[in-house]
Design an enzyme around this catalytic site. Structure first.
Site, PDB file in Angstrom:
ATOM      1  N   TYR A   1       3.452   0.020  -3.823  1.00 20.92           N
ATOM      2  CA  TYR A   1       2.635   0.062  -5.041  1.00 20.92           C
ATOM      3  C   TYR A   1       1.898  -1.268  -5.116  1.00 20.92           C
ATOM      4  O   TYR A   1       2.098  -2.071  -6.017  1.00 20.92           O
ATOM      5  CB  TYR A   1       3.514   0.259  -6.288  1.00 20.92           C
ATOM      6  CG  TYR A   1       4.173   1.611  -6.395  1.00 20.92           C
ATOM      7  CD1 TYR A   1       3.799   2.666  -5.571  1.00 20.92           C
ATOM      8  CD2 TYR A   1       5.165   1.848  -7.347  1.00 20.92           C
ATOM      9  CE1 TYR A   1       4.409   3.904  -5.679  1.00 20.92           C
ATOM     10  CE2 TYR A   1       5.774   3.092  -7.465  1.00 20.92           C
ATOM     11  CZ  TYR A   1       5.392   4.109  -6.621  1.00 20.92           C
ATOM     12  OH  TYR A   1       5.994   5.341  -6.738  1.00 20.92           O
TER      13      TYR A   1
ATOM     14  N   ASP B   1      -3.465   3.196  -0.420  1.00 22.45           N
ATOM     15  CA  ASP B   1      -3.230   1.825  -0.856  1.00 22.45           C
ATOM     16  C   ASP B   1      -3.742   1.654  -2.290  1.00 22.45           C
ATOM     17  O   ASP B   1      -4.905   1.936  -2.581  1.00 22.45           O
ATOM     18  CB  ASP B   1      -3.951   0.857   0.089  1.00 22.45           C
ATOM     19  CG  ASP B   1      -3.520  -0.586  -0.105  1.00 22.45           C
ATOM     20  OD1 ASP B   1      -2.881  -1.119   0.805  1.00 22.45           O
ATOM     21  OD2 ASP B   1      -3.814  -1.159  -1.177  1.00 22.45           O
TER      22      ASP B   1
HETATM   23  C1  LIG Z   1      -1.188   9.270  -5.762  1.00 19.78           C
HETATM   24  C2  LIG Z   1      -0.161   8.442  -5.047  1.00 19.78           C
HETATM   25  C3  LIG Z   1       1.146   8.905  -4.958  1.00 19.78           C
HETATM   26  C4  LIG Z   1       2.124   8.158  -4.289  1.00 19.78           C
HETATM   27  N1  LIG Z   1       3.392   8.652  -4.198  1.00 19.78           N
HETATM   28  C5  LIG Z   1       4.338   7.953  -3.529  1.00 19.78           C
HETATM   29  C6  LIG Z   1       5.657   8.457  -3.359  1.00 19.78           C
HETATM   30  O1  LIG Z   1       5.993   9.555  -3.806  1.00 19.78           O
HETATM   31  N2  LIG Z   1       6.554   7.694  -2.677  1.00 19.78           N
HETATM   32  C7  LIG Z   1       6.224   6.482  -2.146  1.00 19.78           C
HETATM   33  O2  LIG Z   1       7.075   5.839  -1.536  1.00 19.78           O
HETATM   34  N3  LIG Z   1       4.981   5.985  -2.292  1.00 19.78           N
HETATM   35  C8  LIG Z   1       4.030   6.689  -2.947  1.00 19.78           C
HETATM   36  N4  LIG Z   1       2.757   6.182  -3.036  1.00 19.78           N
HETATM   37  C9  LIG Z   1       2.452   4.890  -2.405  1.00 19.78           C
HETATM   38  C10 LIG Z   1       2.206   5.061  -0.895  1.00 19.78           C
HETATM   39  O3  LIG Z   1       3.442   5.160  -0.226  1.00 19.78           O
HETATM   40  C11 LIG Z   1       1.451   3.847  -0.359  1.00 19.78           C
HETATM   41  O4  LIG Z   1       0.203   3.747  -0.983  1.00 19.78           O
HETATM   42  C12 LIG Z   1       1.293   3.931   1.167  1.00 19.78           C
HETATM   43  O5  LIG Z   1       0.955   2.663   1.652  1.00 19.78           O
HETATM   44  C13 LIG Z   1       0.253   4.931   1.545  1.00 19.78           C
HETATM   45  O6  LIG Z   1       0.051   5.015   2.912  1.00 19.78           O
HETATM   46  P1  LIG Z   1      -1.362   5.592   3.428  1.00 19.78           P
HETATM   47  O7  LIG Z   1      -1.333   5.596   4.898  1.00 19.78           O
HETATM   48  O8  LIG Z   1      -1.685   6.843   2.701  1.00 19.78           O
HETATM   49  O9  LIG Z   1      -2.357   4.482   2.853  1.00 19.78           O
HETATM   50  P2  LIG Z   1      -3.410   3.498   3.545  1.00 19.78           P
HETATM   51  O10 LIG Z   1      -4.246   3.014   2.416  1.00 19.78           O
HETATM   52  O11 LIG Z   1      -4.092   4.147   4.691  1.00 19.78           O
HETATM   53  O12 LIG Z   1      -2.503   2.333   4.093  1.00 19.78           O
HETATM   54  C14 LIG Z   1      -1.707   1.511   3.272  1.00 19.78           C
HETATM   55  C15 LIG Z   1      -1.543   0.135   3.943  1.00 19.78           C
HETATM   56  O13 LIG Z   1      -0.960   0.271   5.231  1.00 19.78           O
HETATM   57  C16 LIG Z   1      -1.864  -0.156   6.252  1.00 19.78           C
HETATM   58  N5  LIG Z   1      -1.838   0.862   7.302  1.00 19.78           N
HETATM   59  C17 LIG Z   1      -2.184   2.162   7.171  1.00 19.78           C
HETATM   60  N6  LIG Z   1      -1.989   2.801   8.325  1.00 19.78           N
HETATM   61  C18 LIG Z   1      -1.504   1.911   9.194  1.00 19.78           C
HETATM   62  C19 LIG Z   1      -1.104   1.992  10.554  1.00 19.78           C
HETATM   63  N7  LIG Z   1      -1.176   3.145  11.231  1.00 19.78           N
HETATM   64  N8  LIG Z   1      -0.664   0.878  11.175  1.00 19.78           N
HETATM   65  C20 LIG Z   1      -0.579  -0.283  10.495  1.00 19.78           C
HETATM   66  N9  LIG Z   1      -0.952  -0.422   9.206  1.00 19.78           N
HETATM   67  C21 LIG Z   1      -1.404   0.665   8.562  1.00 19.78           C
HETATM   68  C22 LIG Z   1      -3.214  -0.229   5.586  1.00 19.78           C
HETATM   69  O14 LIG Z   1      -4.049  -1.168   6.197  1.00 19.78           O
HETATM   70  C23 LIG Z   1      -2.863  -0.579   4.165  1.00 19.78           C
HETATM   71  O15 LIG Z   1      -2.656  -1.953   4.051  1.00 19.78           O
HETATM   72  C24 LIG Z   1       1.770   6.915  -3.714  1.00 19.78           C
HETATM   73  C25 LIG Z   1       0.459   6.460  -3.806  1.00 19.78           C
HETATM   74  C26 LIG Z   1      -0.503   7.201  -4.469  1.00 19.78           C
HETATM   75  C27 LIG Z   1      -1.903   6.690  -4.562  1.00 19.78           C
END
Ligand SMILES: Cc1cc2nc3c(=O)[nH]c(=O)nc-3n(C[C@H](O)[C@H](O)[C@H](O)COP(=O)(O)OP(=O)(O)OC[C@H]3O[C@@H](n4cnc5c(N)ncnc54)[C@H](O)[C@@H]3O)c2cc1C
Ligand SMILES: *[C@@H]1O[C@H](CO)[C@@H](O)[C@H](O)[C@H]1NC(C)=O
Ligand SMILES: *[C@@H]1O[C@H](CO)[C@@H](O)[C@H](O)[C@H]1NC(C)=O
Ligand SMILES: *[C@@H]1O[C@H](CO)[C@@H](O)[C@H](O)[C@H]1NC(C)=O
Ligand SMILES: *[C@@H]1O[C@H](CO)[C@@H](O)[C@H](O)[C@H]1NC(C)=O
Ligand SMILES: *[C@@H]1O[C@H](CO)[C@@H](O)[C@H](O)[C@H]1NC(C)=O
Length: 539
Positions: A476, A114
């Site tokens: 994002y 996030d």
């Molecule tokens: C370095 C980097 C590269 C990225 N590259 C891409 C890319 O190539 N393509 C793209 O589309 N996006 C990309 N992103 C963005 C990414 O898709 C989002 O940040 C996404 O929300 C990440 O999911 P996460 O589970 O890793 O994050 P988390 O921070 O764990 O979750 C993100 C959000 O979803 C909620 N959440 C997480 N898990 C659950 C669950 N199981 N049930 C309900 N809610 C939940 C969290 O509370 C939070 O609000 C990138 C981000 C970063 C930092």
């Protein structure tokens, strides 16, 4: 007696005065939480082994393990009261029931990417606790059925790797960064280098498992089509705890081609980028060319330049790729020796930026190559940004140390999917997405300067990007777009960011939220709010 009656009365008065919810901070006793978990567990389990409090020596390690934006790991960032690391879905069911019972505010974390750290930091509501799904990450591939079940804590890279173990001609269209948690990533849409051919990861979800506010575990059939619609793009943290996705695998050729070609200002970068803007969304759907815009030093001492790196995946061999580029984008001057023919899994290693010859097994390390301090903002362009505006943008880029702007082409399948098919609305008419990214290596640096820079660039490009609403990508996440102030935020306040992320789909998300979580148990600074009581229908 009199005393307790009057305090009871005052509680009732408070309840009556609050429109539909109350935010009370109940001190949380680990003991009562653990006892509650045991009470609500199907079989005896030593839950204390899954519970980390600041007193446990490993608390900080666990907290930081997937805190991907270092900006939110500093001592000044609010810390959770505890972190719970479930091993099974039934553990999460008990956590939801007990958190509700004890008034614990939960944040849910899958991969921790996030942009604003909302999965492990709460600025507006304290105390809070984190449910970290990192240990819930099994993946089951069924090649015969062209499908896979993947749990929320698995990364997209782990999914790619497990697919490649079974087949060289199957893939999945999720992110290019490979440490993303499938829980958060797919909830917000999720795009990668195959979006022009196959759409988003969310477009390729065929079933899901979610734990609702009552602690029930629901699959697609049980949750119904409204909730199933909402979770495929409506973003995480509003509707329940997603535990797994069933996804449709897509076909990829056994030979794909990747390349990266850089052009500096001296090599005509500005004009070439104008041409890219005209054709990037109209190219052959097998071809995805994104552009990384950065600053660099020239050989001329002290003089800086702009580099535009064209970073691409082609779902085919180099011969056909060269035919496509010679026909549609000769200005790029792509040559045979720029092309790397490989298989799909190696292309994902390449596109994530791992060094040459890195084996795909690296995905099992769940490593984020971009773990740093950062602030990002996004835009959608529906028209070509003219040359003069690009020149103004270059000036802005020279104002900070290591700025990054990434242009991601749309078109193809993205244009064919109707805007309301999923909550993700940025479809037909979108030429490309823009990401403004400012990163820094050191907490002591001038943070305000870096953050401010993204805002300045965003402001500068206002005339050239989508308007009414100015669209943004919910994955994002950007708190500048608006925030829920507290649990009883208004739909009107939330529409400030909601319509940017979802356009009119925001209002349907509000209706689904009202249906499945009317008391707003699942919430954060940018979650979907339910309708207030007086606006709810009676049916
Ligand atoms: C370095 C980097 C590269 C990225 N590259 C891409 C890319 O190539 N393509 C793209 O589309 N996006 C990309 N992103 C963005 C990414 O898709 C989002 O940040 C996404 O929300 C990440 O999911 P996460 O589970 O890793 O994050 P988390 O921070 O764990 O979750 C993100 C959000 O979803 C909620 N959440 C997480 N898990 C659950 C669950 N199981 N049930 C309900 N809610 C939940 C969290 O509370 C939070 O609000 C990138 C981000 C970063 C930092
Ligand atoms: C944290 O410490 C408590 C008290 O010592 C212990 O019972 C618990 O098992 C520890 N948690 C973990 C995850 O090790
Ligand atoms: C560019 O030059 C500056 C000053 O000469 C130096 O500090 C910086 O590290 C250089 N950047 C790169 C990417 O080489
Ligand atoms: C990696 O491969 C590319 C393309 O083949 C090549 O241009 C580059 O020099 C290689 N880098 C290293 C460090 O070997
Ligand atoms: C994939 O990459 C690995 C590591 O560089 C290499 O050994 C392998 O030959 C590559 N496979 C193909 C098909 O290019
Ligand atoms: C929530 O925020 C609104 C302003 O957005 C305010 O009017 C209201 O009093 C707040 N409620 C609580 C419980 O703090």
């Amino acid at each position: 007696m009199v005393h307790s009656v009057s305090s009871l009365l005052s509680i009732i008065v408070v309840l009556l005065l609050s429109p539909y919810v109350i935010s009370v901070s109940i001190p949380i006793h680990q003991d009562s939480f653990l006892k509650c978990l045991e009470r609500n567990s199907e079989s005896p389990f030593p839950f204390s082994t899954l519970l980390y409090t600041p007193k446990n020596s490993t608390f900080t390690t666990i907290l930081q393990s997937s805190a991907q934006n270092l900006r939110f790991t500093l001592p000044s960032s609010p810390k959770p009261e505890f972190i719970f690391t479930p091993l099974k879905e039934s553990h999460i069911q008990a956590v939801v029931i007990c958190s509700k019972e004890l008034g614990i505010h939960l944040r849910i974390r899958s991969g921790g990417h996030d942009y604003e750290g909302l999965s492990y930091v709460s600025e507006i509501e304290r105390p809070f606790s984190v449910v970290d799904l990192a240990k819930l990450r099994s993946i089951r591939i069924d090649i015969e059925d062209n499908s896979a079940w993947v749990q929320a804590g698995a990364t997209n890279g782990e999914l790619y790797y497990r697919i490649s173990e079974k087949s060289e001609t199957h893939g999945f269209p999720a992110g290019t960064c490979t440490s993303l948690g499938m829980g958060g990533h797919v909830s917000g849409g999720a795009y990668g280098a195959m979006l022009r051919k196959y759409g988003l990861a969310a477009d390729n979800v065929i079933d899901a498992r979610i734990i609702d506010v009552h602690g029930r575990l629901l699959d697609r059939k049980a949750m119904g089509e409204d909730l199933f619609w909402a979770i495929r793009g409506g973003a995480g943290g509003s509707f329940g705890i997603l535990t797994a996705w069933k996804v449709k695998l897509v076909l990829v050729p056994s030979t794909v081609t990747v390349f990266t070609v850089a052009k500096t200002l001296e090599q005509g970068a500005t004009k070439i980028l104008c041409k890219w803007q005209q054709i990037a969304d109209k190219l052959d759907e097998d071809l995805f060319i994104r552009v990384y815009v950065q600053t660099a030093n020239t050989s001329n001492e002290g003089k800086r330049t702009i580099t535009t790196s064209y970073n691409a995946l082609f779902l085919g061999d180099a011969d056909r790729l060269l035919q496509v580029t010679e026909h549609s984008f000769p200005e790029l001057g792509l040559a045979r020796q720029d092309c790397i023919e490989t298989n799909w899994i190696n292309s994902t290693v390449y596109l994530d930026g791992f060094p040459n010859n890195t084996l795909p097994e690296v995905f099992l390390e769940r490593r984020n190559l971009l773990k740093t301090y950062f602030k990002g903002k996004s835009d959608y362009a529906r028209e070509v940004i003219p040359e003069t505006a690009l020149e103004g943008l270059w000036e802005k880029l020279f104002e900070v140390e290591s700025p990054l702007v990434i242009l991601t082409p749309y078109g193809g399948m993205m244009s064919k999917i109707p805007e309301s098919q999923t909550p993700f609305p940025h479809r037909k008419g979108t030429k490309f997405k823009i990401l403004y990214w400012s990163r820094w290596q050191d907490a002591e640096e001038n943070v305000a300067n870096h953050i401010d820079w993204t805002r300045k660039v965003y402001k500068f490009l206002t005339p050239y990007v989508s308007k009414s609403p100015r669209e943004a990508y919910v994955n994002y996440r950007d708190l500048d777009l608006g925030m829920n102030k507290n649990r009883s935020t208004s739909v009107e306040e939330a529409s400030a960011f909601g319509t940017k992320y979802f356009k009119d789909n925001f209002y349907r998300l509000v209706l689904v939220k009202t249906e499945v979580d009317p008391d707003n148990f699942f919430r954060h600074e940018q979650s979907i709010p339910p309708l207030p009581l007086h606006m709810r229908g009676r049916n």
